[in-house]
Design an enzyme around this catalytic site. Structure first.
Site, PDB file in Angstrom:
ATOM      1  CB  SER A 151      38.259  44.575  37.203  1.00 45.16           C
ATOM      2  OG  SER A 151      38.542  45.515  36.188  1.00 45.16           O
ATOM      3  CE1 TYR A 187      38.741  40.737  33.494  1.00 41.92           C
ATOM      4  CE2 TYR A 187      38.188  43.068  33.645  1.00 41.92           C
ATOM      5  CZ  TYR A 187      38.989  41.999  34.002  1.00 41.92           C
ATOM      6  OH  TYR A 187      40.028  42.190  34.882  1.00 41.92           O
TER       7      TYR A 187
HETATM    8  P1  NAD Z   1      47.319  37.107  34.239  1.00 41.52           P
HETATM    9  O1  NAD Z   1      46.679  36.669  32.985  1.00 41.52           O
HETATM   10  O2  NAD Z   1      48.775  37.418  34.233  1.00 41.52           O
HETATM   11  O3  NAD Z   1      47.045  36.055  35.419  1.00 41.52           O
HETATM   12  C1  NAD Z   1      45.858  35.320  35.521  1.00 41.52           C
HETATM   13  C2  NAD Z   1      46.256  33.884  35.782  1.00 41.52           C
HETATM   14  O4  NAD Z   1      45.069  33.116  35.986  1.00 41.52           O
HETATM   15  C3  NAD Z   1      46.999  33.243  34.601  1.00 41.52           C
HETATM   16  O5  NAD Z   1      48.183  32.657  35.073  1.00 41.52           O
HETATM   17  C4  NAD Z   1      46.027  32.171  34.098  1.00 41.52           C
HETATM   18  O6  NAD Z   1      46.665  31.020  33.567  1.00 41.52           O
HETATM   19  C5  NAD Z   1      45.280  31.852  35.374  1.00 41.52           C
HETATM   20  N1  NAD Z   1      43.998  31.223  35.121  1.00 41.52           N
HETATM   21  C6  NAD Z   1      43.058  31.568  34.191  1.00 41.52           C
HETATM   22  N2  NAD Z   1      42.020  30.723  34.255  1.00 41.52           N
HETATM   23  C7  NAD Z   1      42.291  29.852  35.253  1.00 41.52           C
HETATM   24  C8  NAD Z   1      41.595  28.747  35.791  1.00 41.52           C
HETATM   25  N3  NAD Z   1      40.394  28.383  35.320  1.00 41.52           N
HETATM   26  N4  NAD Z   1      42.160  28.052  36.813  1.00 41.52           N
HETATM   27  C9  NAD Z   1      43.387  28.405  37.292  1.00 41.52           C
HETATM   28  N5  NAD Z   1      44.094  29.448  36.813  1.00 41.52           N
HETATM   29  C10 NAD Z   1      43.551  30.149  35.796  1.00 41.52           C
HETATM   30  O7  NAD Z   1      46.472  38.373  34.724  1.00 41.52           O
HETATM   31  P2  NAD Z   1      46.646  39.431  35.900  1.00 41.52           P
HETATM   32  O8  NAD Z   1      46.675  40.759  35.273  1.00 41.52           O
HETATM   33  O9  NAD Z   1      47.711  39.032  36.857  1.00 41.52           O
HETATM   34  O10 NAD Z   1      45.206  39.275  36.554  1.00 41.52           O
HETATM   35  C11 NAD Z   1      44.961  38.773  37.841  1.00 41.52           C
HETATM   36  C12 NAD Z   1      43.578  39.231  38.255  1.00 41.52           C
HETATM   37  O11 NAD Z   1      43.550  40.666  38.257  1.00 41.52           O
HETATM   38  C13 NAD Z   1      42.448  38.792  37.311  1.00 41.52           C
HETATM   39  O12 NAD Z   1      41.313  38.456  38.048  1.00 41.52           O
HETATM   40  C14 NAD Z   1      42.176  40.032  36.487  1.00 41.52           C
HETATM   41  O13 NAD Z   1      40.872  40.080  36.002  1.00 41.52           O
HETATM   42  C15 NAD Z   1      42.414  41.103  37.542  1.00 41.52           C
HETATM   43  N6  NAD Z   1      42.661  42.431  36.974  1.00 41.52           N
HETATM   44  C16 NAD Z   1      43.745  42.651  36.207  1.00 41.52           C
HETATM   45  C17 NAD Z   1      43.927  43.915  35.658  1.00 41.52           C
HETATM   46  C18 NAD Z   1      45.093  44.243  34.785  1.00 41.52           C
HETATM   47  O14 NAD Z   1      45.091  45.313  34.163  1.00 41.52           O
HETATM   48  N7  NAD Z   1      46.111  43.394  34.690  1.00 41.52           N
HETATM   49  C19 NAD Z   1      42.996  44.918  35.915  1.00 41.52           C
HETATM   50  C20 NAD Z   1      41.899  44.647  36.712  1.00 41.52           C
HETATM   51  C21 NAD Z   1      41.747  43.397  37.236  1.00 41.52           C
END
Ligand code: NAD
Length: 243
Positions: free
Chosen positions: A138, A152
């Site tokens: 991130s 985070y």
């Molecule tokens: P999201 O919440 O839609 O998806 C994350 C998924 O991970 C969810 O389906 C959740 O159920 C699953 N999950 C959580 N804990 C888990 C576990 N222990 N075992 C299996 N599955 C698990 O979020 P997203 O935005 O698609 O994020 C995906 C990645 O991108 C993450 O690592 C997040 O930190 C990173 N990210 C997202 C953003 C943003 O703005 N959306 C920005 C920077 C980084």
């Protein structure tokens, strides 16, 4: 060469977009999910009905035994895993340090980075020297996210060190390890934080003046995994609208 990918946390968001895009590019995919089986099954059905191959598997990837079961399942049903996307991540509500519990900090570290360690270890144990890993970090690893989510940001900082170290450790085995660092991406992770004005607040701080899409992140992940990126390892791609 058979390309077989596990995408963790792929029932929605960036993980789902990545699974669908990898399948379009000829990968057999495992859609790992924690809770939402219906959503994971829908993604697999959409891939399988278009001629691809996808299976779903429930596993908490912060749990070592569950990760071992995940890899055993994929090995038995698809074959050796050649590509891995360490995508899971959680983000709790904005909280300054003094109000942040040790329990929350530990939960975030375990979900966001211990999971990547466990999955990468399981990947390497069964892989015969070909493939690639992408870790989803991130932009917060650079900013530190003060007064909001230092837990985070810390997990993503650890993820970046992990990416660098693993890329060097696995280079001689012909396994590349890279990272994407998304900024503000419009997914449900933000709905979980319970902050109603988050979209407008964060969008206004971005030079491109909008949040990114899950697909825009997926495209970079798929490129990093592909043979087109065959000389790229230990790298970080910022996908953050210029922030
Ligand atoms: P999201 O919440 O839609 O998806 C994350 C998924 O991970 C969810 O389906 C959740 O159920 C699953 N999950 C959580 N804990 C888990 C576990 N222990 N075992 C299996 N599955 C698990 O979020 P997203 O935005 O698609 O994020 C995906 C990645 O991108 C993450 O690592 C997040 O930190 C990173 N990210 C997202 C953003 C943003 O703005 N959306 C920005 C920077 C980084």
């Amino acid at each position: 060469m058979n390309k077989i990918a596990i995408i963790t946390g792929a029932s929605r968001g960036i993980g789902a977009a990545t699974a669908l895009t990898l399948a379009k590019n000829g990968y057999k995919v495992c859609v790992n999910y924690l809770k939402n089986q219906d959503a994971a099954d829908r993604i697999c059905a959409s891939i399988n009905s278009s001629g691809g191959i996808a299976i779903a598997y429930q596993a908490d990837v912060s749990d070592e035994l569950a990760v071992e079961s995940l890899f055993t399942f994929v090995n038995q049903n698809l074959g050796e895993v050649t590509h891995l996307v360490n995508n899971v991540g959680i983000l709790f509500e904005k909280t300054e340090l003094v109000n942040m519990s040790a329990e929350r900090f530990t939960k975030v570290l375990n979900t966001n980075v211990l999971s990547a360690f466990l999955c990468s270890k399981a990947f390497v144990k069964q892989n015969s020297n070909y493939g690639a890993i992408v870790n989803v970090s991130s932009a917060a690893s650079r900013s530190g996210a003060p007064f909001e989510y230092v837990d985070y940001a810390s997990s993503k900082g650890a993820m970046d060190s992990f990416t660098k170290g693993l890329s060097l450790e696995l280079a001689s085995r012909n396994i590349r390890v890279n990272s994407v660092r998304p900024g503000f991406i419009l997914t449900d992770i933000h709905a979980d934080g319970g902050e109603p004005d988050r979209v407008s607040r964060l969008s206004s701080q971005i030079p491109l003046k909008r949040g990114g899409t899950a697909q825009e992140v997926a495209e970079a992940i798929v490129w990093l995994l592909s043979d087109q990126a065959s000389y790229v390892t230990g790298s970080f791609i910022d996908i953050a609208g210029g922030k």
